[in-house]
Scaffold this active site. Structure first.
Site, PDB file in Angstrom:
ATOM      1  N   ASN A  13      12.458  17.791 -16.873  1.00 57.07           N
ATOM      2  CA  ASN A  13      11.386  17.954 -15.700  1.00 57.07           C
ATOM      3  C   ASN A  13      10.512  19.312 -16.268  1.00 57.07           C
ATOM      4  OD1 ASN A  13      12.643  15.992 -13.779  1.00 57.07           O
ATOM      5  ND2 ASN A  13      14.200  17.722 -13.500  1.00 57.07           N
ATOM      6  N   CYS A  14       9.372  19.005 -15.198  1.00 58.93           N
ATOM      7  CA  CYS A  14       8.294  20.175 -15.455  1.00 58.93           C
ATOM      8  C   CYS A  14       8.780  21.406 -15.703  1.00 58.93           C
ATOM      9  CB  CYS A  14       7.612  20.182 -14.345  1.00 58.93           C
ATOM     10  SG  CYS A  14       5.992  21.316 -14.326  1.00 58.93           S
ATOM     11  N   PRO A  15       8.397  22.329 -16.837  1.00 61.93           N
ATOM     12  CA  PRO A  15       7.397  22.073 -17.531  1.00 61.93           C
ATOM     13  C   PRO A  15       7.594  21.483 -19.047  1.00 61.93           C
ATOM     14  CG  PRO A  15       8.077  24.349 -17.914  1.00 61.93           C
ATOM     15  CD  PRO A  15       9.160  23.607 -16.832  1.00 61.93           C
TER      16      PRO A  15
END
Length: 75
Positions: A13-15
């Site tokens: 998941n981000c980042p």
């Protein structure tokens, strides 16, 4: 599309997809292309913003099932 390098960020998941793409782009020379495969739906807007901020060209974005494919050209 043929690319010079591919990074698999499925499940991240981000980042993290952006960070892995940034590292991979640093290993390429100007004009080479990078394909990033992600499963994070937020990666679509993340890569658009990343390309705008860094000057790397976002050549293609595609959704295939639950995967998001981003192709960037190093500036």
């Amino acid at each position: 599309m043929n690319t010079d390098k591919e990074v698999d960020t499925r499940g991240l998941n981000c980042p993290l997809p952006i960070l892995k793409a940034k590292k991979a782009l640093a290993e390429l020379v100007s004009g080479q292309t990078l394909k990033v495969v992600a499963t994070d739906p937020g990666s679509i807007r993340d890569f658009q913003a990343f390309a705008k901020q860094t000057g790397n060209e976002l050549l293609e974005q595609e959704t295939v099932g639950a995967e998001y494919i981003h192709v960037l050209r190093r500036r």
